[in-house]
Structures are given as structure tokens and as C-alpha cells.
Write a protein that holds these residues in place. Structure first.
Motif, short mmCIF file in Angstrom:
data_model
loop_
_atom_site.label_atom_id
_atom_site.label_comp_id
_atom_site.label_asym_id
_atom_site.label_seq_id
_atom_site.Cartn_x
_atom_site.Cartn_y
_atom_site.Cartn_z
N SER A 52 0.84 -1.19 0.00
CA SER A 52 0.00 0.00 0.00
C SER A 52 0.88 1.25 0.00
N MET A 53 0.29 2.35 -0.49
CA MET A 53 0.99 3.63 -0.54
C MET A 53 0.02 4.76 -0.20
N ASP A 54 0.46 5.68 0.68
CA ASP A 54 -0.27 6.93 0.84
C ASP A 54 -0.21 7.68 -0.48
N HIS A 55 -1.32 8.33 -0.86
CA HIS A 55 -1.42 8.93 -2.19
C HIS A 55 -2.28 10.20 -2.06
N HIS A 56 -1.71 11.19 -1.34
CA HIS A 56 -2.49 12.37 -0.97
C HIS A 56 -2.49 13.43 -2.07
N LYS A 57 -3.61 14.15 -2.14
CA LYS A 57 -3.69 15.30 -3.02
C LYS A 57 -2.81 16.42 -2.47
N PRO A 58 -2.27 17.27 -3.34
CA PRO A 58 -1.41 18.36 -2.86
C PRO A 58 -2.20 19.47 -2.19
N PRO A 59 -1.56 20.23 -1.28
CA PRO A 59 -2.20 21.43 -0.75
C PRO A 59 -2.54 22.37 -1.92
N ALA A 68 -2.01 19.24 8.51
CA ALA A 68 -2.12 20.47 9.30
C ALA A 68 -1.55 21.61 8.46
N LEU A 69 -2.42 22.39 7.82
CA LEU A 69 -1.97 23.43 6.91
C LEU A 69 -1.91 24.80 7.56
N HIS A 82 2.78 15.21 3.47
CA HIS A 82 3.60 14.05 3.14
C HIS A 82 2.95 13.23 2.03
N CYS A 83 3.76 12.46 1.33
CA CYS A 83 3.30 11.51 0.31
C CYS A 83 2.31 12.15 -0.66
N VAL A 84 2.68 13.33 -1.14
CA VAL A 84 1.83 14.03 -2.10
C VAL A 84 2.03 13.44 -3.49
N GLN A 85 0.93 13.23 -4.17
CA GLN A 85 0.94 12.61 -5.49
C GLN A 85 1.96 13.28 -6.41
N GLY A 86 2.81 12.48 -7.04
CA GLY A 86 3.77 12.99 -8.00
C GLY A 86 5.08 13.48 -7.42
N THR A 87 5.25 13.39 -6.10
CA THR A 87 6.49 13.86 -5.48
C THR A 87 7.43 12.68 -5.20
N LYS A 109 -3.98 4.82 -1.27
CA LYS A 109 -5.02 5.27 -0.33
C LYS A 109 -4.79 6.72 0.05
N GLY A 110 -5.83 7.34 0.61
CA GLY A 110 -5.71 8.71 1.07
C GLY A 110 -5.85 9.74 -0.03
N ASP A 111 -6.47 9.37 -1.13
CA ASP A 111 -6.68 10.31 -2.24
C ASP A 111 -7.89 11.19 -1.94
N GLY A 112 -7.65 12.24 -1.14
CA GLY A 112 -8.74 13.13 -0.74
C GLY A 112 -9.44 12.72 0.54
N THR A 113 -8.95 11.67 1.19
CA THR A 113 -9.54 11.20 2.43
C THR A 113 -8.45 10.98 3.47
N GLN A 114 -8.85 10.90 4.71
CA GLN A 114 -7.92 10.58 5.79
C GLN A 114 -7.95 9.07 5.99
N SER A 115 -7.05 8.39 5.34
CA SER A 115 -7.04 6.93 5.34
C SER A 115 -5.79 6.40 6.02
N TYR A 116 -5.96 5.35 6.81
CA TYR A 116 -4.84 4.70 7.47
C TYR A 116 -4.70 3.24 7.00
N SER A 117 -5.78 2.49 7.04
CA SER A 117 -5.74 1.08 6.70
C SER A 117 -5.51 0.87 5.21
N ALA A 118 -4.68 -0.12 4.89
CA ALA A 118 -4.49 -0.50 3.49
C ALA A 118 -5.80 -0.94 2.86
N PHE A 119 -6.73 -1.42 3.66
CA PHE A 119 -8.01 -1.89 3.14
C PHE A 119 -8.90 -0.74 2.64
N GLU A 120 -8.50 0.49 2.92
CA GLU A 120 -9.22 1.65 2.40
C GLU A 120 -8.74 2.07 1.02
N GLY A 121 -7.71 1.41 0.51
CA GLY A 121 -7.11 1.80 -0.75
C GLY A 121 -7.72 1.10 -1.95
#
Length: 208
Positions: A52-59, A68-69, A82-87, A109-121
Motif C-alpha cells: 500500500s501507498m499513501d497517495h495524498h492530493k497536494p495542498p 495540518a496546513l 507528506h506523500c503528495v501525489q507525483g512527489t 489510499k488517502g486520495d482526498g480522504t484521511q485513510s490509514y488502513s491499506a483496506f481503504e485503498g
């Protein structure tokens, strides 16, 4: 008697979670190298391998409060970016990239959501989005070996979800590292209470 079919589930072994990363976990580099070595030596143990990989949208996207922005992160429910898409930080650790050819599925996981579990991906199977649960069920998986980062957050959430879904789980504790000693100890206790086994790679070697 049900045939045991085992999968390796590596959780978020990404550059930002390892030393020099944006949200570094002490021991992250060691976890990455040990996981690479384990996969190279034991690929035959596993019917499938999933990372699994965190895959967050950028600020300025807030990822539902995950970043925390405008305030200091509390390192419990809000975190530095952290773990912003494309970085670079979002990529798998270089040691894991060395064995990407041995990884069957990458779950983001974490594409626009606060996800922790790999099962959310979500991953892709034959060009279509698929859940990790669908992948595991399709492969007839009964047992999971879980490793990765961080013990007290994404590992914990993943293990609890896996147990809730009926999988037998072994946590490869020497292939994990946590954010803090107290929360890591609490997380390992919760995993055991949920029925997961805490083992080391040496324990596995002794049984194979």
C-alpha cells in the motif's frame, strides 16, 4: 481442512516515512531494507504480494483534515504534508523499488480522504479499480503477513481490519517501526488482542 494461502502485505514503505522524509519514522530505512531482503528470500511463501501507498492530493486540498496546513500538526490526527501525489516522497523506498517486479499489486489510499488502513485503498485489476479485499478473495488468501510503517497507525489499522474480515494475521515485528515507543507498544497489544500473532522473520524461517 482449509488450505493456507498466504499474502505479504507491505504498508506504506515510502520515502516520506523513512529517514530524511517529510514524516520520518525512526528505523524506516531499516524496515525497507529488511523487507526487501525478506521478499527476495521468501517470495515463494506468498500466493500474492500487495504493497500500500499513501497517495495524498497536494495542498491546498486538506485531505479531510489529514494535513495540518494552518496549525501545528498534533501527530495524532493531523500531520505535516507528506506523500503528495507525483512527489519523490510519495515513491516507494529505493530498497522496495529494487523488488517491484516481485510485487503483484500496489494499493493507493488517502486520495482526498484521511485513510490509514491499506483496506481503504484501491488498486487496478485488468484496468478496473479494485479493493484489496477483492484481490485477496480472488486469490483465495486465508492468511496475511503484515509489515511496514508505521506500527502505531497504518499498520495497526490494517491489522485490525484484516482480523475483522476474518484473515489470520502475522505481524512481522522486525519489519515494522512506530512513531513513538508508547503508542507502538499499545498498538502491538491491540493487535494481539484482536488475534494477530507477533513474529519475527527468524520465527518464519524456523517453520519453513
Amino acid at each position: 481442512m482449509t488450505e493456507v494461502r498466504r499474502a505479504l502485505l507491505g504498508v506504506d514503505i515510502q520515502r516520506d516515512f523513512c529517514e530524511q522524509g517529510a514524516l520520518a519514522v525512526a528505523g524506516g530505512n531499516t524496515v525497507a531494507v529488511r523487507t526487501r531482503d525478506h521478499l527476495l528470500a521468501n517470495r515463494g511463501l506468498y500466493a500474492t504480494t500487495i504493497f500500500s501507498m499513501d497517495h495524498h492530493k497536494p495542498p491546498p486540498h486538506t485531505n479531510c483534515g489529514h494535513f495540518a496546513l494552518t496549525t501545528e500538526p498534533n501527530y495524532t490526527s493531523s500531520w505535516p504534508v507528506h506523500c503528495v501525489q507525483g512527489t519523490e516522497g510519495a515513491r516507494l523506498h529505493p530498497a522496495i523499488e529494487e523488488v517491484e517486479h516481485l510485487i503483484d499489486h500496489v494499493v493507493r489510499k488517502g486520495d482526498g480522504t484521511q485513510s490509514y488502513s491499506a483496506f481503504e485503498g484501491v488498486t487496478e485489476v485488468e484496468g478496473a479499480p479494485s479493493s484489496i479485499l477483492s484481490v485477496l478473495r480472488s486469490a483465495g488468501i486465508t492468511d496475511l503477513d503484515v509489515c511496514g510503517l508505521a506500527t502505531d497507525y497504518c499498520d495497526l489499522a490494517t491489522v485490525l481490519d484484516a482480523r475483522g474480515l476474518g484473515f489470520e494475521v502475522r505481524v512481522l515485528v522486525d519489519l515494522t517501526a512506530g512513531v513513538a515507543p508508547d503508542t507502538t507498544g499499545e498498538a502491538l497489544a491491540k493487535m494481539q488482542q484482536a488475534g494477530a500473532m507477533l513474529v519475527t522473520v527468524k520465527d518464519i524461517d524456523a517453520t519453513t
